[in-house]
Design a protein around this motif. Sequence first.
Motif, short mmCIF file in Angstrom:
data_model
loop_
_atom_site.label_atom_id
_atom_site.label_comp_id
_atom_site.label_asym_id
_atom_site.label_seq_id
_atom_site.Cartn_x
_atom_site.Cartn_y
_atom_site.Cartn_z
N TYR A 1 0.85 -1.19 0.00
CA TYR A 1 0.00 0.00 0.00
C TYR A 1 0.89 1.24 0.00
CZ TYR A 1 -3.98 -2.91 1.44
OH TYR A 1 -4.97 -3.86 1.51
N LEU B 1 6.46 1.42 6.93
CA LEU B 1 5.77 1.14 8.19
C LEU B 1 6.08 2.21 9.22
CD1 LEU B 1 5.35 -1.84 6.95
CD2 LEU B 1 4.83 -2.33 9.33
N TYR C 1 -1.69 -0.11 9.00
CA TYR C 1 -1.55 -1.56 9.20
C TYR C 1 -2.02 -1.95 10.61
CZ TYR C 1 1.33 -0.75 5.14
OH TYR C 1 1.75 -0.34 3.90
N TYR D 1 -5.11 -7.49 6.46
CA TYR D 1 -3.92 -7.41 7.31
C TYR D 1 -2.90 -8.49 6.92
CZ TYR D 1 -0.77 -7.82 11.27
OH TYR D 1 0.36 -7.91 12.05
N ALA E 1 -1.35 -7.92 3.55
CA ALA E 1 -0.36 -6.83 3.60
C ALA E 1 0.92 -7.34 4.25
CB ALA E 1 -0.93 -5.65 4.38
N LEU E 2 0.74 -8.16 5.27
CA LEU E 2 1.91 -8.69 5.99
C LEU E 2 2.78 -9.58 5.10
CD1 LEU E 2 3.13 -8.44 8.69
CD2 LEU E 2 1.71 -10.29 9.55
#
Length: 614
Positions: free
Chosen positions: A356, A374, A382, A403, A406-407
Amino acid sequence: MVFRKFPGVSASGMGLRLSQKFVFLLFLSGLVTLCLGALFFLPDSARLKRIFLSKTEAQPVTVGSENDAREQARKADAAAARVRALSRKPSVTHEARAVDRPPQGIKAQDERSSGRTRTETTAAQNDARQPRDTFEYDRFKKCLLGSPLGSDRGKPGDPQTLQRRDKVKEMMKFAWDNYKHYAWGKNELRPLTRNGHIGTMFGGLRGASIIDSLDTLYIMDLLEEYEEAKDWVENNLDLNSNGESSLFEVNIRYVGGLLSAYYLTGNEVFKKKVLELGEKLLPAFNTPTGIPRGVINLGSWSWGWASAGSSILAEFGTLHLEFVHLSELSNNPVFREKVMNIRKLLNKIEKPHGLYPNFLSPVTGNWVQHHVSLGGLGDSFYEYLIKSYLMSDKTDEEAKKMYYSALEAIEANLVQQSPGGLTYLAEWRGGILDHKMGHLACFAGGMLGIGAEDGAPEKKQRYLDLAGEITHTCHESYTRSATKLGPEAFRFDAGAEATATRLSERYYILRPEVIESYMYMWRLTHDPKYREWGWEAVEALEKHCRVEGGYSGIRDVYASAVSHDNMQQSFFLSETLKYLYLLFSDDDLLPLQDWVFNTEAHPLPIIHRNSWTP
Ligand code: DMJ
């Protein structure tokens, strides 16, 4: 036409032919367009705005700005931005969050000048249908699995831990008393000059330190102080203030702080205020895509939203928890609908390598550039995905899916090992890695930890290990400094291992993220090292940040003769001290099976759906 007003002088008599007049007019209109256009290059975030506002604009509301860490950061970032602009090589720092301004959409200008917003504001206010007060506080309390304050306010059995916890409580009282004495009603305390700071983040809102402290005072059993704070909210918190404020900051501090205070105490004044405030935030969502703008004016006389520009992932992606609770409390779905709409768009849009990016146009709904982090600009987006899932009592499958996907992308693209064996989260710029980690990114240890249990079976242990490794790296960034406090950003290039290599990244402004991860990791593993690391931080804070008039950030964590920045941030009271207190408390104080903390450490209850609703 103008020329004709002078008797006897014609246009041709002024020496201008028709074609020349045309060129002149064209030039003039070009100049006006350029000036107006420049306005729209102002970033859409109050954080960004701070950087670009001239001193004269900022000064009337800013007390003693020269010693302000933020001001220092602003200067450093502005200088860095100039250098970057010259070298055409984008990069982002943290608190300043937007030195890399993405290009602004022309459509946004059209929209602003069309005069549509006033109507939209009214429409949005109507949209916030009158709350029907059906929320039953007693019923909610009964649905919690445990008492919020535990059996004995989380008092630890072991004397050393209790002593440490008492010390943290004393720190809170000291910070509060000084704020009260020197800065009451202002947003933050300037502990060296002993006066108040208002700043530009909250527009006309005041008392940020009071709102941010309510729940901390309450859980620490500082009840006299809590009462003072509550009385101020009741009698002095004015929500009709004019001035541009950051939607994100107002949401995480004011909405989050008031929600927590209500859920913890049941005092109706907090509920009334937070619902009133929530409605005032709705016009920010009146964009072609429903992605909110970053800045809003709460004053009733003015436009609902303020400047145009790109929206920031960590800002529009950090509303979900609070807005869901606004709907719960008001029984008005509009708040939930607004954040669900953001999610819908994010799900639809293509993501480079599953990542993202940090900037999105609220007008076109497209990413504006491909910087992924991050740290600042991305961080709490996140965090809110996994916390949305947890806060829904693990029923929000969509948040869960977002989530963990994305991880996966973060693991594949950002997780790195340094030559010295430290795990870190690099930043990604269109495929190129920047081997740096911001202090802000250190929240990720805690986030990975709380998300580990619900990962795919083969991933659970990996996520917990990763949480531990990131927390360890962040601790290293503290231990490798002279003050034992960590810098704003640390690097893993040119021989650096978890140390800041740039002067502008050496400051520490009382941030909580590293301690936040210690707290979660303690709760999840009960490894005593996390309490030891927390205690190291207490000692360092006492030695280097405590001054006669409160607590102050420092400009260089590597200099043992410290220089203070003269700012006691409100998040020191809401987050840093609260996480420390929880670290030295038993787990039944705000148990994690009942509470999630918003990104400003304000606890919000998990919605135990089957039992909560009547
Ligand atoms: C806090 O206001 C919040 O934690 C936010 O998410 C980012 N950073 C500050 C504290 O560092």
